[in-house]
Design an enzyme around this catalytic site. Structure first.
Site, mmCIF file in Angstrom:
data_model
loop_
_atom_site.group_PDB
_atom_site.id
_atom_site.type_symbol
_atom_site.label_atom_id
_atom_site.label_comp_id
_atom_site.label_asym_id
_atom_site.label_seq_id
_atom_site.Cartn_x
_atom_site.Cartn_y
_atom_site.Cartn_z
ATOM 1 N N HIS A 159 0.839 -1.201 0.000
ATOM 2 C CA HIS A 159 0.000 0.000 0.000
ATOM 3 C C HIS A 159 0.875 1.251 0.000
ATOM 4 C CE1 HIS A 159 -3.114 -2.880 1.310
ATOM 5 N NE2 HIS A 159 -3.954 -2.009 0.801
ATOM 6 N N LYS A 163 -0.347 4.837 4.518
ATOM 7 C CA LYS A 163 -1.272 3.932 5.189
ATOM 8 C C LYS A 163 -0.688 3.513 6.541
ATOM 9 C CE LYS A 163 -3.969 -0.322 4.532
ATOM 10 N NZ LYS A 163 -5.245 0.314 4.887
#
Length: 291
Positions: A159, A163
Site C-alpha cells: 500500500h 497507510k
C-alpha cells in the site's frame, strides 16, 4: 431514493462522493470531516470539482445536528478507527445504518460495532475489503486452502506509504479465509500463523498477493486496485445492500459470493447430467454397434 451521508473526505472519500453523485437511486445529502480538516466549511463542488451538489462540508462536532437536518438513510464512514467508533454510537442511536470502510480496528473495537447493532437495531456493514475483486480473491484462497491443505501459504500486501495500519485489514481477512479453508479440510489451525509481508511505498493504491507453495509447484493469486474508484463502486453496493437491513454484516454478505459459487456448481452438475443423458441416447439410437 437512498439518502447518504459521507464521513471522511480523504482520497477515497472524495472518490466515493463523486460516484454517489453519479447514482440515480442515491442522493448525497451531507459530508462530514474532522474538525481539523482543511476542507471544513468549503463547498463540496469546490473540493471534488462537481456542480450543484449544494453541500457544505461540516464538522464531526456537529454530527447530531447534521443527521437531524439532512436525515440520511445510510452513512459511509471512511475516517479513522477512533472517530468511526465515536460516530457509530451516534448514528446507531439515531437509527442510521452505516457502511464502515475504515481499517485498523482492534478485535475489541469490532465487537463494539457488533454490539451497537444489537442494542439499537440498526445495521452496520464492516467492509475494509470493499472491492469486488479482492472478495473474489478471498473466496479463491479459501477454496485453494481446502484443496491444497498440505501446501504453505504466504501473503504479501503493498500500500501507499501513508497507510498507517500494518498489516492491512484485508490481508488479515485473507489469512482468516486461508485458516477457514484449512479447517474445513481437517487441518489443525489452533496455533497456525499465516505469514504476512507488508510493504508501504510510494502511492500504491493497494495490492494483495497470496502464494501457495508446494514441494513441486506454486500457485499465485493476486488482486490490485488501479484507482480508488474500485473502492467507491464497492461502497455503492454496500449502501444498496445495507439501507433496509438490521444487523451486523460484512462485504461477503453484500456480494454473496458463496451463493454464486453454489449456483455455479449446481448448474455445472445439471449440464453434466444432460451431457451424459445425451451421450447415452445417442449410443442407444445409433445403428452401429459400439460393442
Amino acid at each position: 431514493m437512498i439518502r447518504v451521508c459521507l464521513v471522511g473526505l480523504g482520497k477515497t472519500g472524495k472518490e466515493i462522493a463523486k460516484v454517489i453523485l453519479e447514482q440515480e437511486n442515491m442522493k448525497l445529502v451531507s459530508v462530514v470531516c474532522s474538525s481539523k480538516s482543511q476542507n471544513l466549511g468549503k463547498s463540496l463542488d469546490e473540493i471534488i470539482g462537481c456542480r450543484n451538489s449544494g453541500i457544505i462540508v461540516d464538522s464531526e462536532k456537529n454530527l447530531e445536528q447534521v443527521i437531524f437536518k439532512t436525515k440520511p438513510d445510510v452513512v459511509v464512514d471512511f475516517s479513522t478507527p477512533d472517530a468511526t467508533i465515536r460516530n457509530a454510537k451516534i448514528f446507531s442511536k439515531m437509527k442510521v445504518n452505516i457502511v464502515v470502510g475504515t481499517t485498523g480496528f482492534t478485535d475489541f473495537a469490532l465487537k463494539k460495532l457488533f454490539v451497537l447493532t444489537r442494542k439499537y437495531h440498526n445495521a452496520i456493514c464492516y467492509a475494509p475489503n470493499i472491492t469486488l475483486g479482492v472478495n473474489v480473491l478471498m473466496l479463491l484462497t479459501n477454496l485453494a486452502a481446502s484443496i491444497l491443505n498440505n501446501y504453505d501459504f504466504q501473503i504479501t500486501e503493498i500500500h501507499h506509504k501513508r497507510k498507517v495500519d500494518v498489516p492491512s485489514g484485508t490481508a488479515i481477512k485473507i489469512a482468516g479465509e486461508i485458516k477457514k479453508g484449512l479447517d474445513s479440510a481437517g487441518v489443525s489451525i489452533k496455533e497456525k500463523v499465516i505469514p504476512i509481508n507488508a510493504v508501504r511505498a510510494g502511492g500504491v493504491v493497494g495490492r494483495h498477493e497470496v502464494m501457495i507453495v508446494g514441494e513441486d509447484d506454486k500457485i499465485e493469486i493476486s488482486h490490485e486496485s488501479f484507482s480508488r474508484r474500485a473502492f467507491a463502486l464497492g461502497a455503492i453496493k454496500a449502501i444498496e445492500f445495507i439501507h433496509d437491513k438490521v444487523g451486523y454484516y460484512e462485504m461477503s454478505d453484500v456480494l454473496n459470493l458463496h451463493k454464486v459459487l453454489e449456483d455455479y456448481i449446481e448448474k455445472e452438475q445439471i449440464k453434466r447430467k444432460k451431457k451424459y443423458k445425451k451421450c447415452r441416447n445417442d449410443v442407444e439410437e445409433s445403428p452401429v454397434s459400439v460393442v
